[in-house]
Design an enzyme around this catalytic site. Sequence first.
Site, mmCIF file in Angstrom:
data_model
loop_
_atom_site.group_PDB
_atom_site.id
_atom_site.type_symbol
_atom_site.label_atom_id
_atom_site.label_comp_id
_atom_site.label_asym_id
_atom_site.label_seq_id
_atom_site.Cartn_x
_atom_site.Cartn_y
_atom_site.Cartn_z
ATOM 1 N N ASP A 215 0.831 -1.213 0.000
ATOM 2 C CA ASP A 215 0.000 0.000 0.000
ATOM 3 C C ASP A 215 0.867 1.265 0.000
ATOM 4 O O ASP A 215 2.103 1.192 -0.038
ATOM 5 C CB ASP A 215 -0.931 -0.068 1.223
ATOM 6 C CG ASP A 215 -2.282 0.567 0.974
ATOM 7 O OD1 ASP A 215 -2.399 1.409 0.067
ATOM 8 O OD2 ASP A 215 -3.233 0.224 1.704
ATOM 9 N N ASP A 285 -10.176 3.545 -3.480
ATOM 10 C CA ASP A 285 -10.875 2.315 -3.107
ATOM 11 C C ASP A 285 -12.216 2.138 -3.807
ATOM 12 O O ASP A 285 -12.976 3.086 -3.997
ATOM 13 C CB ASP A 285 -11.095 2.292 -1.594
ATOM 14 C CG ASP A 285 -9.782 2.069 -0.862
ATOM 15 O OD1 ASP A 285 -8.722 2.082 -1.514
ATOM 16 O OD2 ASP A 285 -9.826 1.885 0.354
HETATM 17 C C1 GAL Z 1 -6.089 1.371 1.290
HETATM 18 C C2 GAL Z 1 -6.204 0.369 0.175
HETATM 19 C C3 GAL Z 1 -7.296 -0.611 0.542
HETATM 20 C C4 GAL Z 1 -6.966 -1.286 1.852
HETATM 21 C C5 GAL Z 1 -6.726 -0.244 2.938
HETATM 22 C C6 GAL Z 1 -6.220 -0.842 4.234
HETATM 23 O O1 GAL Z 1 -5.091 2.275 1.005
HETATM 24 O O2 GAL Z 1 -6.494 1.040 -1.016
HETATM 25 O O3 GAL Z 1 -7.445 -1.551 -0.500
HETATM 26 O O4 GAL Z 1 -5.828 -2.074 1.702
HETATM 27 O O5 GAL Z 1 -5.782 0.725 2.506
HETATM 28 O O6 GAL Z 1 -5.996 0.112 5.205
#
Ligand code: GAL
Length: 477
Positions: A215, A285
């Site tokens: 991430d 997301d």
């Molecule tokens: C976001 C990511 C999500 C999930 C989340 C967890 O940045 O896009 O898919 O992994 O973090 O905190």
Amino acid sequence: MLLLYGSVFAALLLSAVAESEFGQCGGTGWSGDTTCPSGWVCAALTAHYSQCVPGISSVASTTASQSATRATTTSAAPTAAPTVGPSHATGKTPALGWNSWNAYACDINEDKILAAANQFVSLGLAKAGYQYVNIDDCWSVKTRDASTGRIVPDPDKFPSGISGVASQVHSLGLKFGIYSDAGTQTCAGYPASLGNEELDAATFAEWGVDYLKYDNCNVPANWSDASTPPGGDWYNSNSAIRYRQMTAALDATGRPFHFNLCIWGNANVWDWGARVGHSWRMSGDASASWSYITSIITTNVQHLDSIDFYSHNDMDMMEIGNGDLTIQEQRTHFAAWAFFKSPILLGTDLGQLNSTQLAIITNPELLAFHQDTTVGTPARPFTPTSSAPTTSPPEFYSGRSVKGTHVFIINTGNATSKTFDFAKVPGLGSGSYKLHDMWTGKDLGTFTKSHTSTVDTHDTAAFLVTPARHGADVDEE
Ligand code: GAL
């Protein structure tokens, strides 16, 4: 261009004062402090995560005075960044599996992960080709082990440890994935891997991890990109280098890892992603909404040249089973991810899926197109007739597989009659063709010049179109 936070994340700027630099200051379910230190602002990076970042004048401006060069502080990106590429022992075709985030967010534990793994077998998903069982954020305790420096699995959530869960997943014939972040902390505030790449990759390898989702939260300012990097190649951006360091660390373990760059479409990742990983997120997301499905398709059609074997635009994890998408919208969600060769990672409590949803996600012909080992390229838009209107996203797509030419039609509006001329489909001519419905597995007959079908609002039709044998019956003109 505001690259660190990506244009897709329309930075929502809130108040300033208190809390910590690069700390979380908001997002879905956040009940902590929403303020930032003086000179810092709270920027919404995704719907569920807002972070304190340097004040707008120092990060969000596109003025020429801002240099894109790597920072010079102690944790600056090295000048000789690793250039090793991702393993080609894995990741030729897009990943097929499940991830915990859309179903459970941080509320995860061993039972939920192993339930998903067992359901892969009991629901026929493993047989259909689903392979990866992946844990997302929030699997560790908040501090690294004081003596080894390793990330420590949360013993309450994972009493068997991550290695114990991995070996149970493996014993079912499946593969196991984990999550970390190319910053100082994960999006939910757990230890992340920037500066600890080798230790963390070695730890993951030792635990038997097969897939890493990496991430992009909590990135120190000196590791961000304020503008185009020198030479214009985003492979040399600070963002890419943060990911390249993990590619090299994974490579050094000797274990093949499927490497997913969760970089939200920042830093022109589609231009360099395949040099660093197997797949890369194209946007923020997903949500269980028709507007998300159409907007990510619109984004993705701009970058179809990036898709081939070992090289996949990630449209984000599946929402089938979540929210109130209609069955037609769920069919489009699955079909589009399949014909664009996006990773398909289910994101729901699999035990709650009904038989219609299970039939969608195990459709053998769409999965065969997705996992085709002869043709790596995705379907692309084509213009169905000479007078066709231009829509966004496009409604008509064609692509090839080992079986021949396929046509996919997404009904983005209300009119349900959809016609395309065979002569307009790349690779076909104006003659007679047999149509086969990929959803039902049924042959529809032989047609000349064009084909008209009824496609429900927000549904997607999927056909295999093959030349008719000479002298075959013609059902329709
Ligand atoms: C976001 C990511 C999500 C999930 C989340 C967890 O940045 O896009 O898919 O992994 O973090 O905190």
